[in-house]
Design a protein around this motif. Structure first.
Motif, PDB file in Angstrom:
ATOM      1  N   LEU A  48       0.834  -1.204   0.000  1.00 18.10           N
ATOM      2  CA  LEU A  48       0.000   0.000   0.000  1.00 18.10           C
ATOM      3  C   LEU A  48       0.871   1.257   0.000  1.00 18.10           C
ATOM      4  N   TYR A  52       0.811   4.070  -2.943  1.00 18.51           N
ATOM      5  CA  TYR A  52       0.462   5.479  -2.699  1.00 18.51           C
ATOM      6  C   TYR A  52       1.641   6.397  -3.006  1.00 18.51           C
ATOM      7  N   TYR A  53       2.854   5.892  -2.946  1.00 20.21           N
ATOM      8  CA  TYR A  53       4.018   6.709  -3.293  1.00 20.21           C
ATOM      9  C   TYR A  53       4.108   6.920  -4.804  1.00 20.21           C
ATOM     10  N   GLY A  55       1.784   6.295  -7.076  1.00 19.13           N
ATOM     11  CA  GLY A  55       0.542   6.655  -7.750  1.00 19.13           C
ATOM     12  C   GLY A  55       0.156   5.609  -8.777  1.00 19.13           C
ATOM     13  N   VAL A  58      -3.582   4.343  -8.175  1.00 19.54           N
ATOM     14  CA  VAL A  58      -4.304   5.174  -7.198  1.00 19.54           C
ATOM     15  C   VAL A  58      -3.719   6.589  -7.267  1.00 19.54           C
ATOM     16  N   LYS A  60      -1.625   9.614  -5.977  1.00 23.05           N
ATOM     17  CA  LYS A  60      -0.482   9.731  -5.073  1.00 23.05           C
ATOM     18  C   LYS A  60      -0.966  10.325  -3.752  1.00 23.05           C
ATOM     19  N   ASP A  61      -0.462   9.780  -2.660  1.00 20.59           N
ATOM     20  CA  ASP A  61      -0.868  10.237  -1.338  1.00 20.59           C
ATOM     21  C   ASP A  61       0.305   9.994  -0.392  1.00 20.59           C
ATOM     22  N   LYS A  62       1.202  10.994  -0.304  1.00 19.26           N
ATOM     23  CA  LYS A  62       2.430  10.803   0.469  1.00 19.26           C
ATOM     24  C   LYS A  62       2.163  10.541   1.955  1.00 19.26           C
ATOM     25  N   ARG A  64      -0.329   8.976   3.371  1.00 25.30           N
ATOM     26  CA  ARG A  64      -0.746   7.563   3.485  1.00 25.30           C
ATOM     27  C   ARG A  64       0.423   6.631   3.208  1.00 25.30           C
ATOM     28  N   CYS A  65       1.216   6.990   2.210  1.00 27.35           N
ATOM     29  CA  CYS A  65       2.401   6.211   1.877  1.00 27.35           C
ATOM     30  C   CYS A  65       3.286   6.072   3.106  1.00 27.35           C
TER      31      CYS A  65
END
Length: 139
Positions: A48, A52-53, A55, A58, A60-62, A64-65
């Motif tokens: 995961l 998230y890193y 992208g 999904v 990109k969501d640093k 959450r990453c």
């Protein structure tokens, strides 16, 4: 149980890749990894975090990453520790924290971390003592 978490994470990977006769289904893979992570799968947290890193499939969501990678890293997942170092170095420019993460994973025997510290030393972001310590710890 832990075995279930690992099996669920494994199944998530197969859905993500479309292997074992399964149709590629990224949303299903994410669902499975989230469930496995809740059950304690370090690999699921890593998958995961990496997703998230990058992208990959999904947004990109640093934050959450980093949260997923930290969950796995503090419990000894070497790839997550290495990736935290890479995120700190490349994205945040926090070389001190990057070296700390890479030192830990190098001492766990992760070659990419040793290479990362070597490169940071060449660029002046890690000390000779840190590089030497990583070399000694890696052996």
């Amino acid at each position: 149980s832990k075995g279930d978490a690992d099996a669920i994470s494994f199944l998530g990977r197969k859905y993500f890749d479309g292997k074992l006769g399964l149709t590629k289904d990224v949303p299903r893979a994410i669902e499975l990894w989230a469930e496995a992570a809740e059950l304690g799968s370090l690999d699921a947290h890593f998958q995961l975090g990496a997703m998230y890193y990058t992208g990959n499939s999904v947004a990109k969501d640093k934050p959450r990453c980093i949260r997923h990678l930290q969950q796995a890293a503090v419990q000894g997942h070497v790839e997550s520790r290495y990736m935290l170092g890479a995120v700190e170095e490349c994205d945040n420019g926090n070389y001190k924290l990057a070296v700390q993460h890479l030192m830990i994973s190098a001492k766990m025997g992760y070659q990419k971390s040793l290479y990362g510290i070597k490169e940071m030393f060449k660029e002046g972001h890690a000390t000779k003592a840190q590089y030497a310590g990583a070399l000694l710890g890696f052996r």
